[in-house]
Design an enzyme around this catalytic site. Sequence first.
Site, mmCIF file in Angstrom:
data_model
loop_
_atom_site.group_PDB
_atom_site.id
_atom_site.type_symbol
_atom_site.label_atom_id
_atom_site.label_comp_id
_atom_site.label_asym_id
_atom_site.label_seq_id
_atom_site.Cartn_x
_atom_site.Cartn_y
_atom_site.Cartn_z
ATOM 1 N N GLU B 61 0.861 -1.190 0.000
ATOM 2 C CA GLU B 61 0.000 0.000 0.000
ATOM 3 C C GLU B 61 0.888 1.226 0.000
ATOM 4 O O GLU B 61 1.804 1.331 0.813
ATOM 5 C CB GLU B 61 -0.870 0.047 1.259
ATOM 6 C CG GLU B 61 -2.022 -0.932 1.285
ATOM 7 C CD GLU B 61 -2.791 -0.868 2.608
ATOM 8 O OE1 GLU B 61 -3.619 -1.753 2.819
ATOM 9 O OE2 GLU B 61 -2.558 0.054 3.409
ATOM 10 N N ASP B 72 -6.211 9.003 10.690
ATOM 11 C CA ASP B 72 -4.875 8.512 11.021
ATOM 12 C C ASP B 72 -4.347 9.081 12.328
ATOM 13 O O ASP B 72 -4.615 10.223 12.688
ATOM 14 C CB ASP B 72 -3.900 8.857 9.886
ATOM 15 C CG ASP B 72 -4.081 7.913 8.706
ATOM 16 O OD1 ASP B 72 -3.906 6.701 8.907
ATOM 17 O OD2 ASP B 72 -4.430 8.384 7.614
#
Lengths: 404, 286
Positions: B61, B72
Amino acid sequence: MAEARNTYKSGADEAGHFGLFGGRYVAETLMPLILEVEKAYNACRADPKFAAELKHLNTHYAGRPSALYFAERLTEHFGGAKLYFKRDELNHTGSHKINNTLGQILVARRMGKTRIIAETGAGQHGVATATVCARFGLQCVVYMGAKDIERQKSNVFRMQLLGAEVRPVDKGTATLKDAMNEALRDWVANVHDTYYLIGTAAGPHPYPTMVRDFQSVIGEEVRKQLLEAEGRLPDSLVAAVGGGSNAIGLFHPFLDDADVKMYGVEAAGRGIKTGEHAASITGGSPGVLHGNRTYLLQDEGGQIKDAHSISAGLDYPGIGPEHAWLHFQGRVNYVSATDDEALAAFQFCSKLEGILPALEPAHALAYVAQVAPTLPKEHIIVMNMCGRGDKDVFTVADALGAKL
Amino acid sequence: MSAAIKAKVVDSSNRIAARFALLKKHKRAGLVTFITANDPTPHVFMDILEGLPASGADLIEIGIPFSDPMADGPAIQLSSQRALKHKTRVDDVLEAVREFRKNEIDTPIILMGYYNPIYHYGNQEFAERAAAVGVDGVIVVDLPPEESEELTVHLRANDIHMIFLTAPTSSDARLPTILKEASGFVYHVAITGITGTASANEDAVKVATMRLRKHTDLPIAVGFGIKTPEQARAIGAHCDAAVVGSAIVDIIAKGVDATGKPQAGLTMKVLEFVKSLATGVHGAWP
């Protein structure tokens, strides 16, 4: 589709869109919760008991209705249109923010949530949230950019006195957008007991609609009060726009009155051309942030740019999606006023009317000052005085070079 | 399994399907590694990226950096900020994939990020160019299935998989909404929280993957909260692949000085850690 008549009041649709704008752009962890908030809000909306409870609180706790005041000396000073102020700065906690926090705290209670989080820029929404949490005995955490904490110290202390925990956010640009990021991160981690009480008419559906509905009390009162005072509707409505909650609250009840012109005043900061501003519509483009598609300040790569405004409450690089749509439709005119123009308005309003306006409505007044002199005496302008300026005296002193 | 939604038909040239088929053949769980494009510098990022397959990463990724990464934790927020110091744009990320593909044609590449940079780039243009450089899948954190059609239509037309996230909060009633749009694999978020914070709970993951299997035949990758080879092994036992991001990105963070300059040997340090993760994951299945 029972409604055959054209209306500007039909949004948002079932998926939370206002035309191209709005929607629910959130991580999957939050998605079920957002749907739950929507379900709870729809149930509240349909329940006359909810409306009665909110009305009671608005009357006896917040002090509504707020006055509609004919600003006689400013009208004389401008020498043109007749100017009224909707005095939402007289509400409990000193701004329009309490209209929304009272509504949402009742929704949160019905959902059985015990912990409330909020973001705040100028601190007005933080104070209004801390206030209703104190009133209902709920835990309250307010995220605030470190930069905003510095320029709004008195509001930070007010929130603490009300029992809230103020968490400084030093990430990113350390202002309102970063406070909102951090509140969303908190919510993702505490979905089971936490309700996110968003302060402006932005964010994922149903927030823009819910906040608008709770703020629409402003426009509904204006309609009634002006009919009593003048026997007619206003010619122009003017309000400051950051996220846009006070403006949509004033505008919404008049959207289908074609003869009522509307002006949303964005913060032009040091001037649109300098790039240092917070005018998302005047100087931005469509994008997706904080759960909705709307106009944003962004660079060529789609990265969000820092906003700038002397007013912490307008210092946000986006705007509520319904405003984006109303701009797109051409129903509301979005204009702007600079830091300096707002500062000038702050001063002449204080001296001529004995009202210290918050720096946010000072932007609206700065625009009024430009157009009122050019309009005929029978033209009626209603401007939303959405907050009081006490919180801003240090910022204003600093800008004027005064030592306190 | 009557209610199960069948995996979308994928042809044999599809790298994601081929990779999961290979893992199945070797009877082992896979390792998915996350790094942000151009973190800490374009040069070091490229070195790390090119070293990942040989270090045991089964799928890769690549994060498209964004100024406001709402889902995040601090580690990936900072990695985005480091990447943005190099003015990293979508085009730079695509260029890195093109470069990577010159020598590596088997390891699937998945771009992961937030919607605004992609939307701003243009959905159709993004899908076409991503396909041209050899991107296999896309994960857009803040684009739930309800809003995704405007992007998915272009990804589908270009044979790129739209990979959706499921969360502990996704109810049985909601899973079909997500999984009917999903392709490639399902990315299950192990914790209710942001990346790199709480540790994934093995029992909860076991229950969650069993629940997911009732709804889909797609491979299941699990991520968020996997930090060590031991955790990777434990979680990998209950799924098809374990995803590690923040723990790798943390090593990058520790390997740059105050000015953002990478220390010598940083690439090796990162790849050594990836090797240890791979050893953990690859031993997950009996």
